[in-house]
Design a protein around this motif. Structure first.
Motif, short mmCIF file in Angstrom:
data_model
loop_
_atom_site.label_atom_id
_atom_site.label_comp_id
_atom_site.label_asym_id
_atom_site.label_seq_id
_atom_site.Cartn_x
_atom_site.Cartn_y
_atom_site.Cartn_z
N CYS A 255 0.83 -1.21 0.00
CA CYS A 255 0.00 0.00 0.00
C CYS A 255 0.86 1.26 0.00
N SER A 256 2.13 1.12 -0.35
CA SER A 256 3.04 2.27 -0.38
C SER A 256 2.65 3.24 -1.48
N VAL A 257 3.11 4.47 -1.35
CA VAL A 257 2.85 5.49 -2.36
C VAL A 257 3.40 5.05 -3.71
N ALA A 258 4.64 4.52 -3.71
CA ALA A 258 5.27 4.12 -4.97
C ALA A 258 4.50 3.00 -5.65
N THR A 259 4.10 1.98 -4.88
CA THR A 259 3.40 0.85 -5.50
C THR A 259 2.02 1.27 -6.00
N ARG A 260 1.33 2.12 -5.27
CA ARG A 260 0.01 2.56 -5.75
C ARG A 260 0.14 3.29 -7.09
N ALA A 261 1.21 4.06 -7.25
CA ALA A 261 1.44 4.73 -8.53
C ALA A 261 1.76 3.71 -9.62
N GLN A 262 2.51 2.68 -9.29
CA GLN A 262 2.82 1.62 -10.26
C GLN A 262 1.56 0.86 -10.65
N VAL A 263 0.69 0.61 -9.70
CA VAL A 263 -0.57 -0.07 -9.98
C VAL A 263 -1.43 0.78 -10.92
N ASP A 264 -1.52 2.07 -10.64
CA ASP A 264 -2.32 2.97 -11.49
C ASP A 264 -1.77 2.99 -12.92
N TYR A 265 -0.45 3.08 -13.03
CA TYR A 265 0.18 3.11 -14.36
C TYR A 265 -0.12 1.82 -15.11
N HIS A 266 0.06 0.69 -14.42
CA HIS A 266 -0.10 -0.61 -15.07
C HIS A 266 -1.56 -0.87 -15.43
N ALA A 267 -2.48 -0.52 -14.53
CA ALA A 267 -3.90 -0.80 -14.77
C ALA A 267 -4.44 -0.02 -15.96
N ALA A 268 -3.81 1.09 -16.30
CA ALA A 268 -4.25 1.88 -17.45
C ALA A 268 -3.79 1.26 -18.77
N ARG A 269 -2.92 0.25 -18.71
CA ARG A 269 -2.32 -0.31 -19.92
C ARG A 269 -2.48 -1.82 -20.05
N HIS A 270 -2.84 -2.50 -18.97
CA HIS A 270 -2.89 -3.96 -18.95
C HIS A 270 -4.11 -4.41 -18.16
N PRO A 271 -4.52 -5.68 -18.31
CA PRO A 271 -5.61 -6.20 -17.49
C PRO A 271 -5.27 -6.09 -16.00
N ALA A 272 -6.21 -5.62 -15.21
CA ALA A 272 -5.97 -5.46 -13.77
C ALA A 272 -7.26 -5.76 -13.02
N ARG A 273 -7.10 -6.41 -11.87
CA ARG A 273 -8.27 -6.74 -11.05
C ARG A 273 -7.95 -6.45 -9.59
#
Length: 412
Positions: A255-273
């Motif tokens: 739940c770190s700031v860095a990982t949440r940004a990585q999740v947002d970036y990735h979810a905009a480009r790849h399947p995410a759940r």
């Protein structure tokens, strides 16, 4: 084996193993204390424990067991690795483990240095910074298990240890290894056993490592290991690596700031759940559901429970901090096991506790260290047809998941 290392979580251990391997040491990371001896070609052994957030007494017990195994392998120096954000509470576990290891090794002065400039962590005047922010203002004050609310490492460590805490200031570190050794001796003579050492540059860490040549025990983040391989006559080299074809999946529980940004970036480009923690805790969501979705999704699918601090706090308030964490860790462990069983050949994880759970779920005994993906995160071979990446929550660039998959595949 020359250098014996004990890590308090799995991502931090791979971070340390990465630094030692880059420094030219033949390095193997072990999952827990091995049952048998290490290979004859291993120069640095890293025993990865999942002891950062457990009961302090159990953390000490596990760490001492790791120390005894490493001593039997012939190690002449030992390293206790903890997070570069010094994750701990007033009860431990850094202080109690450091005390126990120091007693077992009769270490009169012990360096304490979580600095890792390559990822923005520096120690100045005894205070820990994350880039240009004090630790207590970096987002780590919201950590669900070890909220870091005081950046003064001396003050944070003091309640955890039976011993006085000293300090070697930056000006002395800048003067080089000889001056650092003198400063450590002065702090010991002043009655301090644990000594926080400032470091703001890689050059500082290399000099600290040189100053520690004859110390039985060193503690810190992986950064301080920059100066250790040279003490054993090793020179920097790129670890060998062969990529792995097949299905790739990403699991994120940080739940770190860095990982949440990585999740947002990735979810905009790849399947995410998104994995709803309450659904996991209440049994409304099964690991099989997520594993099947990951295996059936195209590209580089991501399953994540990463959430902002307010949402995490509500879940913990409703279900309890320990129960929430344990349920999610067990869930991710089973998802990883089922995904690998179903054909996943590259598994990327984010978060220290999540990564530890995944490694345990996969039943991995040892990991071969490959090249670096981002500072502090190496590629790891876990078997003949399985490679993984274990990322600490705060590490990695915004596109880390894509970058990791390229290297694990062998395309980088």
């Amino acid at each position: 084996m020359l250098l014996g290392c004990i890590g308090d979580d799995f991502t931090g251990s791979s971070d340390l193993a990465n630094t030692l391997a880059k420094g030219g040491m033949r390095t193997v990371q072990y999952t827990g204390v091995p049952d048998g001896p290490a290979g004859d070609d291993v120069q640095a052994g890293v025993v990865a424990l999942k002891s950062r957030s457990i009961d302090p007494g159990k953390a000490v017990e596990q760490s001492l067991a790791a120390l005894e195994w490493l001593k039997r392998q012939g190690c002449t120096q030992f390293f206790f690795k903890y997070c570069s954000t010094f994750d701990s509470t007033a009860d431990g576990n850094i202080g109690p483990v450091a005390d126990a290891l120091a007693d077992a090794l009769d270490a009169a002065k012990v360096i304490v240095c979580p600095a890792f400039p390559g990822t923005g962590r520096s120690v100045y005047q005894g205070h820990l910074f994350v880039k240009d922010q004090l630790l207590s203002e970096s987002g780590m004050q919201n950590h669900p298990l070890t909220p870091m609310t005081d950046p003064d490492i001396r003050r944070w460590l003091a309640p955890q240890t039976r011993h006085s805490v000293g300090h070697v200031a930056a000006a002395q570190v800048f003067a080089g290894a000889a001056e650092i050794r003198k400063a450590l001796d002065d702090q010991q003579h002043a009655g301090h056993r644990h000594i926080v050492v400032d470091a703001i540059r890689d050059e500082d860490l290399i000099e600290i490592g040189r100053a520690a040549r004859d110390l039985p025990l060193i503690t810190g983040g992986s950064g301080i290991a920059l100066g250790l391989p040279g003490n054993f006559g090793c020179t920097a080299s790129r670890p060998p690596w062969a990529g792995q074809a097949g299905k790739s999946v990403v699991l994120s529980g940080s739940c770190s700031v860095a990982t949440r940004a990585q999740v947002d970036y990735h979810a905009a480009r790849h399947p995410a759940r998104e994995i709803n923690a309450a659904d996991v805790i209440n049994g409304r969501l099964a690991p099989r559901d997520i594993a099947d979705w990951l295996l059936g999704a195209h590209g580089l699918p991501l399953a994540y429970s990463s959430a902002d601090p307010e949402k995490v706090a509500r879940i913990q308030e409703a279900h309890g901090r320990a129960a929430s964490s344990e349920a999610l860790e067990a869930f991710f462990a089973e998802v990883a096991r089922l995904a690998a069983e179903g054909g996943a050949r590259r598994i990327i994880t984010a978060g220290g506790e999540t990564s530890g759970a995944v490694v345990e779920g996969l039943g991995l005994d040892s990991l071969e260290i490959g090249p670096e993906i981002d500072p502090g995160v190496p590629a790891l071979r876990a078997g003949d047809d399985l490679v993984i990446a274990l990322k600490s929550g705060n590490f990695g660039s915004e596109d880390f998941f894509e970058k990791a998959d390229r290297l694990l595949t062998g395309d980088a």
